[in-house]
Design an enzyme around this catalytic site. Structure first.
Site, mmCIF file in Angstrom:
data_model
loop_
_atom_site.group_PDB
_atom_site.id
_atom_site.type_symbol
_atom_site.label_atom_id
_atom_site.label_comp_id
_atom_site.label_asym_id
_atom_site.label_seq_id
_atom_site.Cartn_x
_atom_site.Cartn_y
_atom_site.Cartn_z
ATOM 1 N N GLU A 1 3.348 4.401 -0.601
ATOM 2 C CA GLU A 1 2.361 3.907 0.383
ATOM 3 C C GLU A 1 2.922 2.890 1.371
ATOM 4 O O GLU A 1 2.304 2.626 2.398
ATOM 5 C CB GLU A 1 1.134 3.322 -0.332
ATOM 6 C CG GLU A 1 1.417 2.005 -1.026
ATOM 7 C CD GLU A 1 0.188 1.110 -1.138
ATOM 8 O OE1 GLU A 1 -0.909 1.540 -0.788
ATOM 9 O OE2 GLU A 1 0.359 -0.029 -1.582
ATOM 10 N N ASN A 2 4.095 2.288 1.065
ATOM 11 C CA ASN A 2 4.671 1.278 1.960
ATOM 12 C C ASN A 2 6.032 1.685 2.509
ATOM 13 O O ASN A 2 6.812 0.832 2.925
ATOM 14 C CB ASN A 2 4.843 -0.058 1.223
ATOM 15 C CG ASN A 2 3.575 -0.565 0.617
ATOM 16 O OD1 ASN A 2 3.409 -0.566 -0.600
ATOM 17 N ND2 ASN A 2 2.646 -0.982 1.458
ATOM 18 N N HIS B 1 0.720 -1.307 -6.863
ATOM 19 C CA HIS B 1 0.032 -2.102 -5.824
ATOM 20 C C HIS B 1 0.424 -3.567 -5.796
ATOM 21 O O HIS B 1 0.474 -4.150 -4.727
ATOM 22 C CB HIS B 1 -1.500 -1.982 -5.911
ATOM 23 C CG HIS B 1 -2.226 -2.835 -4.891
ATOM 24 N ND1 HIS B 1 -2.220 -2.534 -3.545
ATOM 25 C CD2 HIS B 1 -2.967 -3.976 -5.011
ATOM 26 C CE1 HIS B 1 -2.943 -3.455 -2.890
ATOM 27 N NE2 HIS B 1 -3.386 -4.332 -3.762
ATOM 28 N N ASN C 1 -3.930 2.146 -1.107
ATOM 29 C CA ASN C 1 -4.768 1.715 0.015
ATOM 30 C C ASN C 1 -4.111 1.869 1.389
ATOM 31 O O ASN C 1 -4.808 1.912 2.399
ATOM 32 C CB ASN C 1 -5.207 0.257 -0.200
ATOM 33 C CG ASN C 1 -4.049 -0.670 -0.494
ATOM 34 O OD1 ASN C 1 -3.247 -0.394 -1.393
ATOM 35 N ND2 ASN C 1 -3.931 -1.743 0.234
ATOM 36 N N HIS C 2 -2.772 1.956 1.443
ATOM 37 C CA HIS C 2 -2.104 2.086 2.754
ATOM 38 C C HIS C 2 -1.893 3.533 3.201
ATOM 39 O O HIS C 2 -1.285 3.772 4.238
ATOM 40 C CB HIS C 2 -0.755 1.367 2.731
ATOM 41 C CG HIS C 2 -0.876 -0.112 2.702
ATOM 42 N ND1 HIS C 2 -1.395 -0.836 3.747
ATOM 43 C CD2 HIS C 2 -0.567 -1.015 1.739
ATOM 44 C CE1 HIS C 2 -1.392 -2.122 3.431
ATOM 45 N NE2 HIS C 2 -0.896 -2.255 2.214
ATOM 46 N N HIS D 1 -3.688 2.492 -8.912
ATOM 47 C CA HIS D 1 -3.287 1.585 -7.839
ATOM 48 C C HIS D 1 -4.334 0.476 -7.727
ATOM 49 O O HIS D 1 -5.410 0.682 -7.172
ATOM 50 C CB HIS D 1 -3.179 2.398 -6.540
ATOM 51 C CG HIS D 1 -2.444 1.672 -5.470
ATOM 52 N ND1 HIS D 1 -1.072 1.593 -5.431
ATOM 53 C CD2 HIS D 1 -2.884 0.981 -4.402
ATOM 54 C CE1 HIS D 1 -0.697 0.900 -4.380
ATOM 55 N NE2 HIS D 1 -1.778 0.500 -3.725
ATOM 56 N N ASP E 1 6.043 0.921 -5.652
ATOM 57 C CA ASP E 1 5.975 1.042 -4.196
ATOM 58 C C ASP E 1 7.350 0.866 -3.521
ATOM 59 O O ASP E 1 8.030 -0.130 -3.753
ATOM 60 C CB ASP E 1 4.993 0.011 -3.630
ATOM 61 C CG ASP E 1 3.611 0.093 -4.297
ATOM 62 O OD1 ASP E 1 3.538 0.440 -5.492
ATOM 63 O OD2 ASP E 1 2.620 -0.195 -3.620
HETATM 64 FE FE LIG Z 1 1.946 -1.259 -2.062
HETATM 65 FE FE LIG Z 2 -1.400 -0.995 -2.290
#
Ligand SMILES: [Fe+2]
Ligand SMILES: [Fe+2]
Length: 279
Positions: free
Chosen positions: A41-42, A179, A70-71, A154, A10
């Site tokens: 995702e971040n 993740h 998830n983001h 993830h 990430d």
């Molecule tokens: Fe992340």
């Molecule tokens: Fe995540």
């Protein structure tokens, strides 16, 4: 032939993008990867989600494909991008009405590389479908296209990541976890020929918690009250991932190696002001 892939965990906010910009050219020189896959995702400025601008930044940096987790749906302006492009994946096992795809292929020197992004369910908030069955449902389709198949799993729990890896050992080339933002030291090739690491780690501040300022995270742990998490932008930075070699005829991995870059002098203020930067 062997296809060499660089995978990074990430990428966190502006420091993460600055690490990509500064160190990918150097990693290319040292390892000569033919493909680069990162988890984005971040990577938005506040560490939550991803924007079309960030995607342009990654493409410019030589990244072939961006995975997520998830983001992924945190920034609304990524929704049309997810619908229109195939170089950004969202977890395959999100409900089918969600924008985007969880499986794709891209070409490396005429050889197709298949990638699946899937999310775990253990200790995760989202009520996604079974990751095992989700991967199984696209595997035959993907195996018709290519022998080289990489899964970004993830997930929070090591057991669930290892479960996916062992279940699909020999059927896919690699399973890499994302993740937790903490790189694990268990990289290896499983008995069936699948390369595995429980977590790739992250690109962000070393003395942080998941790339965020640690004081706010600890305050939340101490009080259980809502706090605003902010991306840590000070101090030593870390960038972690793996290099994997895959035989394109057999689809088996022949080599996996951990990458860890420590940077004590990262300048990244310009990232937020550059054409590719974003808030
Ligand atoms: Fe992340
Ligand atoms: Fe995540």
């Amino acid at each position: 032939m062997n296809v060499r892939v660089l995978l990074l965990g990430d990428i966190i906010g502006a420091p993460g993008k600055a690490l990509v910009q500064k160190h990918i050219p150097e990693l290319k020189k040292i390892y000569s990867p033919q493909a680069i896959i990162v988890n984005g995702e971040n990577c938005a400025g506040d560490g939550r989600g991803i924007t079309p601008k960030a995607m342009r930044f990654f493409k410019h940096a030589g990244v072939n494909l961006v995975t997520s987790g998830n983001h992924i749906f945190q920034k609304k302006d990524i929704y049309p991008y997810l619908t229109e492009h195939k170089d950004l994946l969202r977890p395959l096992n999100f409900p089918s009405g969600c924008p985007g795809i969880g499986v794709t292929t891209f070409e490396v020197d005429g050889v197709p590389v298949g990638v699946i992004n899937v999310q775990g369910r253990v200790f995760m908030r989202e009520l996604v479908g079974c990751p095992f069955r989700a991967v199984e449902s696209v595997l035959t389709y993907l195996q018709h296209k290519t022998k080289i198949i990489i899964i970004d799993m993830h997930a929070e729990a090591t057991s669930e990541k290892l479960g996916i890896a062992f279940y699909f050992d020999g059927k896919v080339s690699a399973v890499v976890g994302t993740h937790t933002h903490v790189q694990t030291a268990d990289e290896r090739i499983l008995p069936g020929g699948t390369a595995y690491i429980t977590d790739l780690g992250m690109s962000g501040a070393l003395n942080s918690m998941i790339g965020m300022k640690k004081d706010a995270v600890i305050r939340n742990m101490l009080t259980q009250m809502p706090v605003k998490f902010e991306v840590e932008t000070e101090g030593t930075m870390i960038m972690t991932g793996v290099i994997i070699d895959i035989n394109s005829e057999t689809g088996k991995a022949t080599h996996i190696e951990r990458i860890k870059v420590i940077d004590t002098d990262l300048k990244f203020d310009h990232i937020n002001h550059a054409d590719f930067g974003d808030k």
